[in-house]
Motif scaffolding. Structure first.
Motif, PDB file in Angstrom:
ATOM      1  N   VAL A 182       0.832  -1.206   0.000  1.00 49.30           N
ATOM      2  CA  VAL A 182       0.000   0.000   0.000  1.00 49.30           C
ATOM      3  C   VAL A 182       0.867   1.256   0.000  1.00 49.30           C
ATOM      4  O   VAL A 182       0.566   2.239  -0.682  1.00 49.30           O
ATOM      5  N   VAL A 183       1.973   1.211   0.736  1.00 50.49           N
ATOM      6  CA  VAL A 183       2.838   2.386   0.855  1.00 50.49           C
ATOM      7  C   VAL A 183       3.676   2.602  -0.395  1.00 50.49           C
ATOM      8  O   VAL A 183       3.773   3.724  -0.916  1.00 50.49           O
ATOM      9  N   VAL A 184       4.292   1.537  -0.917  1.00 47.43           N
ATOM     10  CA  VAL A 184       5.269   1.712  -2.004  1.00 47.43           C
ATOM     11  C   VAL A 184       4.642   1.711  -3.388  1.00 47.43           C
ATOM     12  O   VAL A 184       5.227   2.270  -4.329  1.00 47.43           O
ATOM     13  N   GLN A 185       3.479   1.101  -3.546  1.00 47.26           N
ATOM     14  CA  GLN A 185       2.924   0.942  -4.887  1.00 47.26           C
ATOM     15  C   GLN A 185       2.746   2.268  -5.636  1.00 47.26           C
ATOM     16  O   GLN A 185       3.114   2.359  -6.815  1.00 47.26           O
ATOM     17  N   PRO A 186       2.202   3.328  -5.021  1.00 50.02           N
ATOM     18  CA  PRO A 186       2.008   4.571  -5.779  1.00 50.02           C
ATOM     19  C   PRO A 186       3.293   5.146  -6.348  1.00 50.02           C
ATOM     20  O   PRO A 186       3.259   5.878  -7.351  1.00 50.02           O
ATOM     21  N   PHE A 187       4.431   4.837  -5.735  1.00 51.98           N
ATOM     22  CA  PHE A 187       5.692   5.388  -6.237  1.00 51.98           C
ATOM     23  C   PHE A 187       6.028   4.850  -7.625  1.00 51.98           C
ATOM     24  O   PHE A 187       6.790   5.475  -8.368  1.00 51.98           O
ATOM     25  N   GLY A 188       5.463   3.696  -7.995  1.00 56.90           N
ATOM     26  CA  GLY A 188       5.666   3.190  -9.341  1.00 56.90           C
ATOM     27  C   GLY A 188       5.058   4.121 -10.376  1.00 56.90           C
ATOM     28  O   GLY A 188       5.664   4.397 -11.421  1.00 56.90           O
ATOM     29  N   ALA A 189       3.850   4.619 -10.089  1.00 61.31           N
ATOM     30  CA  ALA A 189       3.213   5.569 -11.006  1.00 61.31           C
ATOM     31  C   ALA A 189       3.958   6.895 -11.025  1.00 61.31           C
ATOM     32  O   ALA A 189       4.090   7.528 -12.082  1.00 61.31           O
ATOM     33  N   VAL A 190       4.442   7.319  -9.867  1.00 56.55           N
ATOM     34  CA  VAL A 190       5.218   8.560  -9.804  1.00 56.55           C
ATOM     35  C   VAL A 190       6.487   8.425 -10.644  1.00 56.55           C
ATOM     36  O   VAL A 190       6.834   9.316 -11.431  1.00 56.55           O
ATOM     37  N   LEU A 191       7.175   7.303 -10.479  1.00 55.46           N
ATOM     38  CA  LEU A 191       8.407   7.064 -11.222  1.00 55.46           C
ATOM     39  C   LEU A 191       8.153   7.060 -12.729  1.00 55.46           C
ATOM     40  O   LEU A 191       8.895   7.668 -13.508  1.00 55.46           O
ATOM     41  N   ALA A 192       7.079   6.369 -13.141  1.00 55.24           N
ATOM     42  CA  ALA A 192       6.762   6.296 -14.567  1.00 55.24           C
ATOM     43  C   ALA A 192       6.329   7.645 -15.124  1.00 55.24           C
ATOM     44  O   ALA A 192       6.430   7.887 -16.331  1.00 55.24           O
TER      45      ALA A 192
END
Length: 446
Positions: A295-305
């Motif tokens: 839950v914590v780290v998943q959104p960072f994938g969209a931010v990175l992309a």
């Protein structure tokens, strides 16, 4: 009737509606995934005993995992049905229907008598209800992603697509917590009535989800498409005629994002509680903590992309899987609680971050008039071929070889398949946002 689309020049109104759409997508998918995931936990822990009485524990677990897969077999059908109606009549109507179907089927599973009460009718009805769940989930995902991305500001569609994706780990976490709570019951109570509680409680969540979803207007992009031209008569024909290669690449591109999580949760729960020294409460806690990490780290994938070229971001997200997934199984195999938590947590990073970006990647592949159908078909075929089969294939490999390493190889193969699909897909779609919608009846293949 749907409300009018925001005035183009009203930036504040558009931003507010985009945030509202993102929250709506997140809440709806959370509820749908909760309903879908509680079945996975139940199949690993209890459904084999209740609905396949008389079978050995291993065979009963395999049979329960087979009914788990039935939900995935039905998901492409749901994607086609609701993709068709969503592309012709709008996203909102389709999503209200999927949520209602999912809630009704899940509630009925909680009321279903076992094999000892009604004999062979019990597993037959269980399979039927699981199929309804699968059809609903097949229609839900694409519509929820489009609710978020079609409201999103330009150049932020990858980021807003993550709202819908975030519903998966949160729904999984809630499902795991629910079963962790009832796992404290004595075995007799857990197997007679305790496992039913999460299924029955889902009715409350569905009511909340419907209240929120009914308040949202149709997406501006879909309103514009409906006003500009007549909807495509048969969206699936357009997709398969003009975009067959993109569908195939989309199927492959989704694999790691959807399959590895079922190896790590549904299969690992069965393995750890049957073959290792973990009891169900302890390993459900391990899974719950790993889901908190997701839950914590998943959104960072969209931010990175969103910040990097998508191809570079995808490679940075997926390549570590070849190291951390084998490490996870080694650490879980020690039987130590904290080492298992460490292994599960580390293995969560790659596929979770990639999953956040996956929605935005698929949402920009197809034009708006057939987007619901195209992306749903790609994603749901992927879940049928790879995600739904992951627990049963993993269990078969463990039973056949008596070793966890073939299961590790399966997880790594999922990652390789994903790279083989997403890199060519990105080469064809690039890092651009979706082009303005065209008439799909005359569109050319990408």
């Amino acid at each position: 009737m749907p409300q009018a689309a925001p005035v183009p020049g009203d930036a504040a109104s558009r931003a507010r509606d985009a945030r509202r759409a993102g929250v709506t997508a997140f809440v709806g998918t959370t509820i749908e995934w909760f309903d879908f995931y509680i079945y996975g936990s139940a199949s690993a822990l209890v459904l084999g005993k209740i609905f396949f009485t008389g079978a050995s524990p291993a065979v009963g677990t395999l049979a329960a995992f087979a009914t788990f897969w039935v939900g995935f077999l039905a998901r492409p059908l749901g994607g086609l049905i609701f993709g068709h109606f969503g592309d012709r009549y709008g996203r909102k109507k389709a999503l209200v229907t999927t949520l209602t179907m999912m809630g009704a089927a899940t509630f009925c599973v909680g009321l279903l008598p076992g094999y000892d009460q009604i004999g062979a009718a019990a597993p037959v009805l269980l399979i039927l209800l699981r199929m309804i769940q699968g059809v609903a989930m097949g229609g839900e995902w694409g519509g929820a992603v489009l609710i978020a991305t079609e409201y999103a500001p330009p150049k932020r569609k990858l980021l807003y697509g993550a709202f819908a994706q975030q519903g998966s780990p949160v729904g999984n976490l809630l499902a795991t917590i629910a079963f962790l709570g009832i796992a404290q019951l004595p075995d007799a109570a857990f197997e007679s009535w305790g496992w039913r509680v999460p299924f029955l409680f889902s009715a409350v969540l569905v009511a909340v989800g419907l209240f929120i979803r009914l308040r949202l207007a149709e997406t501006p992009e879909m309103q514009a498409a409906l006003a500009r031209d007549k909807p495509v008569k048969l969206p699936i024909k357009t997709v398969l005629t003009h975009y067959p290669l993109l569908v195939v690449l989309g199927v492959l591109a989704g694999t790691a994002g959807v399959a590895i999580t079922y190896v790590k949760t549904t299969f690992a729960l069965s393995w750890a509680t049957s073959d290792l020294s973990f009891d169900r409460s302890t390993f459900l806690t391990v899974i719950a903590l790993a889901l908190v990490v997701q839950v914590v780290v998943q959104p960072f994938g969209a931010v990175l992309a969103s910040k990097w070229p998508v191809r570079k971001a995808v490679l940075w997200m997926l390549l570590p899987e070849f190291v951390v997934l084998p490490l996870m199984f080694v650490l879980v195999g020690t039987g130590n609680f904290w080492l298992a938590v460490l292994g599960m947590g580390l293995a969560t990073f790659p596929h979770a971050m990639y999953y956040a970006a996956l929605a935005g990647i698929l949402a920009r592949v197809f034009p708006v008039e057939v987007r619901y159908t195209g992306m749903s078909l790609s994603y749901q075929l992927c879940t049928t071929l790879f995600a739904g089969t992951a627990p049963i294939v993993s269990q078969y490999l463990l039973t056949a070889f008596g070793s966890i390493w073939p299961v590790v190889a399966l997880g790594l193969a999922y990652t390789a398949i994903t790279l083989a699909g997403v890199l060519p897909l990105l080469a064809r779609t690039g890092d651009r946002e979706p082009a303005p919608a065209t008439n799909s009846r005359t569109a050319q293949p990408a």
